[in-house]
Design a protein around this motif. Structure first.
Motif, PDB file in Angstrom:
ATOM      1  N   CYS A  49       0.841  -1.207   0.000  1.00  0.00           N
ATOM      2  CA  CYS A  49       0.000   0.000   0.000  1.00  0.00           C
ATOM      3  C   CYS A  49       0.870   1.249   0.000  1.00  0.00           C
ATOM      4  N   GLU A  50       1.826   1.275   0.913  1.00  0.00           N
ATOM      5  CA  GLU A  50       2.704   2.442   1.021  1.00  0.00           C
ATOM      6  C   GLU A  50       3.463   2.673  -0.281  1.00  0.00           C
ATOM      7  N   ASP A  51       3.911   1.590  -0.897  1.00  0.00           N
ATOM      8  CA  ASP A  51       4.637   1.696  -2.160  1.00  0.00           C
ATOM      9  C   ASP A  51       3.727   2.209  -3.280  1.00  0.00           C
ATOM     10  N   THR A  52       2.487   1.788  -3.291  1.00  0.00           N
ATOM     11  CA  THR A  52       1.550   2.131  -4.357  1.00  0.00           C
ATOM     12  C   THR A  52       0.956   3.529  -4.175  1.00  0.00           C
ATOM     13  N   ARG A  69      -6.558   3.246  -6.168  1.00  0.00           N
ATOM     14  CA  ARG A  69      -7.413   3.386  -4.984  1.00  0.00           C
ATOM     15  C   ARG A  69      -8.089   2.067  -4.610  1.00  0.00           C
ATOM     16  N   SER A  70      -8.495   1.313  -5.600  1.00  0.00           N
ATOM     17  CA  SER A  70      -9.137   0.026  -5.344  1.00  0.00           C
ATOM     18  C   SER A  70      -8.169  -0.948  -4.668  1.00  0.00           C
ATOM     19  N   ALA A  71      -6.962  -1.050  -5.178  1.00  0.00           N
ATOM     20  CA  ALA A  71      -5.973  -1.954  -4.588  1.00  0.00           C
ATOM     21  C   ALA A  71      -5.651  -1.541  -3.152  1.00  0.00           C
ATOM     22  N   ILE A  72      -5.426  -0.256  -2.943  1.00  0.00           N
ATOM     23  CA  ILE A  72      -5.120   0.239  -1.597  1.00  0.00           C
ATOM     24  C   ILE A  72      -6.312   0.030  -0.670  1.00  0.00           C
ATOM     25  N   GLY A  73      -7.504   0.335  -1.155  1.00  0.00           N
ATOM     26  CA  GLY A  73      -8.705   0.192  -0.328  1.00  0.00           C
ATOM     27  C   GLY A  73      -8.963  -1.242   0.082  1.00  0.00           C
ATOM     28  N   GLN A  74      -8.865  -2.172  -0.871  1.00  0.00           N
ATOM     29  CA  GLN A  74      -9.107  -3.578  -0.534  1.00  0.00           C
ATOM     30  C   GLN A  74      -8.045  -4.108   0.421  1.00  0.00           C
ATOM     31  N   GLN A 132      -1.411  -5.513 -11.266  1.00  0.00           N
ATOM     32  CA  GLN A 132      -2.046  -4.833 -12.397  1.00  0.00           C
ATOM     33  C   GLN A 132      -1.768  -3.337 -12.352  1.00  0.00           C
ATOM     34  N   VAL A 133      -1.846  -2.760 -11.156  1.00  0.00           N
ATOM     35  CA  VAL A 133      -1.584  -1.327 -11.002  1.00  0.00           C
ATOM     36  C   VAL A 133      -0.160  -0.998 -11.449  1.00  0.00           C
ATOM     37  N   HIS A 134       0.786  -1.789 -10.993  1.00  0.00           N
ATOM     38  CA  HIS A 134       2.185  -1.518 -11.364  1.00  0.00           C
ATOM     39  C   HIS A 134       2.390  -1.638 -12.877  1.00  0.00           C
TER      40      HIS A 134
END
Length: 142
Positions: A49-52, A69-74, A132-134
């Motif tokens: 999360c911190e990295d993203t 936001r979705s990845a961090i939120g989940q 996927q985000v990365h």
């Protein structure tokens, strides 16, 4: 610590270690080992999360920001929410570790193993979102 499914040096279908058909015994899991594993997963997801979060400050398309936001939120939900699958699993582990008692619904190791599979499935999905985000951000940066 126990070897949680798919991890560790041995697999269920390992061949015998000699011709006398003796097998290497794998340490069985315990509620305490699962609690340690949960803590490791929680720390790893928190780091992801911190990295993203840095991508929120970058100039990337809104569709990418939605994925961020979705990845961090989940990840935040599963690691911090007291009603998440991970939190309920931890509670089940602690209940299983409580000595004695007359609770007929005290979780067994089979219960914990099945519950861990649910937690692990959610964690894998969250890891996939981060991956996927990365990739999306990498494509936009090129």
């Amino acid at each position: 610590m126990c070897s949680v499914k798919g991890e560790g040096p041995w697999q269920d279908d390992d061949p015998p270690d000699d011709l006398n058909n003796t097998f290497i015994l794998v340490e069985t899991c315990s509620p305490a080992a699962y609690l340690q594993r949960v803590q490791e997963v929680r720390e790893r997801l928190t780091e992801r999360c911190e990295d993203t979060e840095k991508y929120l400050r970058w100039n990337v398309p809104s569709t990418v920001l939605e994925r961020v936001r979705s990845a961090i939120g989940q990840s935040t939900l599963i690691t911090t929410n007291e009603k998440s699958t991970m939190a309920r699993f931890e509670a089940q582990c602690r209940e299983a570790m409580t000595p004695g008692g007359d609770n007929p619904y005290r979780p067994t190791m089979n219960d914990l193993e099945a519950y861990w599979d649910l937690v692990e499935l959610q964690v894998k999905n969250i890891d996939s979102l981060f991956d996927q985000v990365h990739l999306l951000v990498k494509r936009e940066a090129v």
